[in-house]
Design a protein around this motif. Structure first.
Motif, mmCIF file in Angstrom:
data_model
loop_
_atom_site.group_PDB
_atom_site.id
_atom_site.type_symbol
_atom_site.label_atom_id
_atom_site.label_comp_id
_atom_site.label_asym_id
_atom_site.label_seq_id
_atom_site.Cartn_x
_atom_site.Cartn_y
_atom_site.Cartn_z
ATOM 1 N N VAL A 1 47.722 45.533 -19.574
ATOM 2 C CA VAL A 1 47.961 45.251 -20.993
ATOM 3 C C VAL A 1 48.352 43.790 -21.200
ATOM 4 O O VAL A 1 47.801 43.092 -22.065
ATOM 5 C CB VAL A 1 49.050 46.185 -21.555
ATOM 6 N N VAL A 2 49.306 43.314 -20.411
ATOM 7 C CA VAL A 2 49.802 41.945 -20.586
ATOM 8 C C VAL A 2 48.695 40.923 -20.335
ATOM 9 O O VAL A 2 48.541 39.950 -21.084
ATOM 10 C CB VAL A 2 51.004 41.679 -19.658
ATOM 11 N N LYS A 3 47.900 41.138 -19.295
ATOM 12 C CA LYS A 3 46.827 40.189 -18.998
ATOM 13 C C LYS A 3 45.794 40.146 -20.122
ATOM 14 O O LYS A 3 45.314 39.073 -20.499
ATOM 15 C CB LYS A 3 46.140 40.552 -17.680
ATOM 16 N N GLU A 4 45.449 41.316 -20.687
ATOM 17 C CA GLU A 4 44.481 41.339 -21.781
ATOM 18 C C GLU A 4 45.027 40.627 -23.017
ATOM 19 O O GLU A 4 44.302 39.879 -23.695
ATOM 20 C CB GLU A 4 44.110 42.785 -22.126
ATOM 21 N N ILE A 5 46.306 40.837 -23.333
ATOM 22 C CA ILE A 5 46.929 40.145 -24.469
ATOM 23 C C ILE A 5 46.861 38.635 -24.252
ATOM 24 O O ILE A 5 46.499 37.863 -25.140
ATOM 25 C CB ILE A 5 48.396 40.584 -24.654
ATOM 26 N N TYR A 6 47.225 38.221 -23.043
ATOM 27 C CA TYR A 6 47.214 36.792 -22.723
ATOM 28 C C TYR A 6 45.806 36.210 -22.843
ATOM 29 O O TYR A 6 45.610 35.130 -23.404
ATOM 30 C CB TYR A 6 47.763 36.577 -21.313
ATOM 31 N N ASP A 7 44.820 36.938 -22.317
ATOM 32 C CA ASP A 7 43.443 36.451 -22.377
ATOM 33 C C ASP A 7 42.966 36.308 -23.818
ATOM 34 O O ASP A 7 42.283 35.338 -24.170
ATOM 35 C CB ASP A 7 42.512 37.393 -21.610
ATOM 36 N N ILE A 8 43.314 37.276 -24.663
ATOM 37 C CA ILE A 8 42.917 37.218 -26.074
ATOM 38 C C ILE A 8 43.563 36.022 -26.752
ATOM 39 O O ILE A 8 42.919 35.276 -27.501
ATOM 40 C CB ILE A 8 43.283 38.526 -26.796
ATOM 41 N N LEU A 9 44.849 35.821 -26.496
ATOM 42 C CA LEU A 9 45.558 34.703 -27.118
ATOM 43 C C LEU A 9 44.958 33.368 -26.688
ATOM 44 O O LEU A 9 44.706 32.495 -27.521
ATOM 45 C CB LEU A 9 47.040 34.749 -26.748
ATOM 46 N N THR A 10 44.719 33.209 -25.392
ATOM 47 C CA THR A 10 44.197 31.924 -24.931
ATOM 48 C C THR A 10 42.783 31.679 -25.458
ATOM 49 O O THR A 10 42.430 30.537 -25.756
ATOM 50 C CB THR A 10 44.218 31.845 -23.390
ATOM 51 N N ARG A 11 41.985 32.740 -25.596
ATOM 52 C CA ARG A 11 40.662 32.567 -26.197
ATOM 53 C C ARG A 11 40.782 32.090 -27.639
ATOM 54 O O ARG A 11 40.036 31.218 -28.082
ATOM 55 C CB ARG A 11 39.863 33.883 -26.147
ATOM 56 N N LYS A 12 41.720 32.682 -28.363
ATOM 57 C CA LYS A 12 41.904 32.277 -29.766
ATOM 58 C C LYS A 12 42.356 30.829 -29.870
ATOM 59 O O LYS A 12 41.901 30.082 -30.733
ATOM 60 C CB LYS A 12 42.922 33.191 -30.444
ATOM 61 N N VAL A 13 43.269 30.445 -28.989
ATOM 62 C CA VAL A 13 43.761 29.065 -29.007
ATOM 63 C C VAL A 13 42.627 28.099 -28.705
ATOM 64 O O VAL A 13 42.456 27.073 -29.375
ATOM 65 C CB VAL A 13 44.919 28.888 -27.995
ATOM 66 N N MET A 14 41.828 28.427 -27.696
ATOM 67 C CA MET A 14 40.704 27.560 -27.334
ATOM 68 C C MET A 14 39.691 27.466 -28.470
ATOM 69 O O MET A 14 39.182 26.387 -28.781
ATOM 70 C CB MET A 14 40.031 28.084 -26.069
ATOM 71 N N GLN A 15 39.404 28.587 -29.114
ATOM 72 C CA GLN A 15 38.459 28.581 -30.230
ATOM 73 C C GLN A 15 38.995 27.745 -31.377
ATOM 74 O O GLN A 15 38.272 26.971 -32.000
ATOM 75 C CB GLN A 15 38.181 30.007 -30.689
ATOM 76 N N SER A 16 40.292 27.894 -31.650
ATOM 77 C CA SER A 16 40.908 27.128 -32.727
ATOM 78 C C SER A 16 40.821 25.637 -32.443
ATOM 79 O O SER A 16 40.500 24.839 -33.323
ATOM 80 C CB SER A 16 42.380 27.554 -32.882
ATOM 81 N N GLN A 17 41.076 25.263 -31.208
ATOM 82 C CA GLN A 17 40.994 23.850 -30.839
ATOM 83 C C GLN A 17 39.559 23.347 -30.916
ATOM 84 O O GLN A 17 39.301 22.242 -31.384
ATOM 85 C CB GLN A 17 41.557 23.650 -29.433
ATOM 86 N N ASP A 18 38.608 24.179 -30.469
ATOM 87 C CA ASP A 18 37.204 23.777 -30.510
ATOM 88 C C ASP A 18 36.725 23.578 -31.942
ATOM 89 O O ASP A 18 35.982 22.650 -32.248
ATOM 90 C CB ASP A 18 36.322 24.820 -29.818
ATOM 91 N N PHE A 19 37.149 24.467 -32.846
ATOM 92 C CA PHE A 19 36.711 24.368 -34.240
ATOM 93 C C PHE A 19 37.253 23.112 -34.908
ATOM 94 O O PHE A 19 36.653 22.579 -35.814
ATOM 95 C CB PHE A 19 37.172 25.592 -35.032
ATOM 96 N N LYS A 20 38.401 22.642 -34.444
ATOM 97 C CA LYS A 20 39.029 21.483 -35.080
ATOM 98 C C LYS A 20 38.506 20.164 -34.537
ATOM 99 O O LYS A 20 38.747 19.113 -35.092
ATOM 100 C CB LYS A 20 40.545 21.544 -34.889
#
Length: 222
Positions: A171-190
């Motif tokens: 569970v923890v690893k999946e949460i972490y992976d989702i969060l880091t993907r979102k952060v990376m996407q947010s940075q890429d979009f900006k």
């Protein structure tokens, strides 16, 4: 998604995870085994709010899992919305030796979805796998329900510690992976397009060809 505060390093994360399921399926012993490597065969139903914070390392980053137990409220079907508030992960637990606890899974999932983010990372846990001779729910049944609901699945034993750490880590690893993907996407979009001096703004009305944005299946807002 909740970042830890205070003097913690920016890369440290705090994830709230809830344990839900019928009374006496072993939720408190799962938590005790994971957090303190303890098991009490004569444990009584939890009274009062209880949670444990456990540190884990995921891909070189320190992650803290704050794991909440239902505090005995499930006996009265009185688990409150406050219990679920802020949760980004959940373990839905049943006892493989008591079919009625397996039959309650749908109700617990409905309650989880009612009081929390629909995309909470969830694992279905068939506990007490050491009671093989008394088994009333097969592994294949548990796996089928999990697949139908889009959940992770694992059978555990708090008594002999089988798969307990793995269930929480999943569970923890999946949460972490989702969060880091979102952060990376947010940075890429900006990021502005290199060399052309302009920023591409993505919104649903854009007709220009700017490439397909990665799909998110996130569990929570960052």
């Amino acid at each position: 998604m909740e970042l830890s505060s205070g003097e913690e390093k920016p890369e440290d994360y705090l994830f709230k995870i809830v344990l839900i399921g019928d009374s006496a399926v072993g939720k408190s012993n799962l938590l005790a085994r994971f957090a303190r490597n303890e098991f009490n065969p004569n444990s009584k139903s939890t009274i009062g709010v209880e949670f444990q914070t456990q540190k884990m390392e995921i891909k070189g980053k320190e992650v803290k899992a704050q794991i909440w137990d239902t505090a005995g409220q499930e006996r009265f079907r009185a688990v409150t919305s406050a219990y679920y508030r802020g949760a980004v992960g959940a373990l839905v637990v049943y006892d493989i030796s008591r079919r009625q606890t397996f039959d309650s899974i749908g109700r617990w999932l409905n309650e989880l979805h009612t009081h929390s983010d629909m995309n909470v990372v969830t694992i279905l846990v068939g506990n007490k796998s050491d009671l093989e001779d008394a088994r009333e729910v097969s592994s294949s049944e548990g796996k089928s329900v999990a697949e139908a609901q889009g959940l992770f699945f694992m059978e555990t034993s708090a008594r002999d510690s089988s798969n307990v750490t793995a269930a929480f880590q999943t569970v923890v690893k999946e949460i972490y992976d989702i969060l880091t993907r979102k952060v990376m996407q947010s940075q890429d979009f900006k990021k502005p397009e290199p060399g052309n001096g302009k920023t591409v703004v993505l919104n649903p009305d854009d007709k220009q060809d700017v490439g397909e944005a990665p799909k998110t299946s996130g569990c929570c807002s960052s």
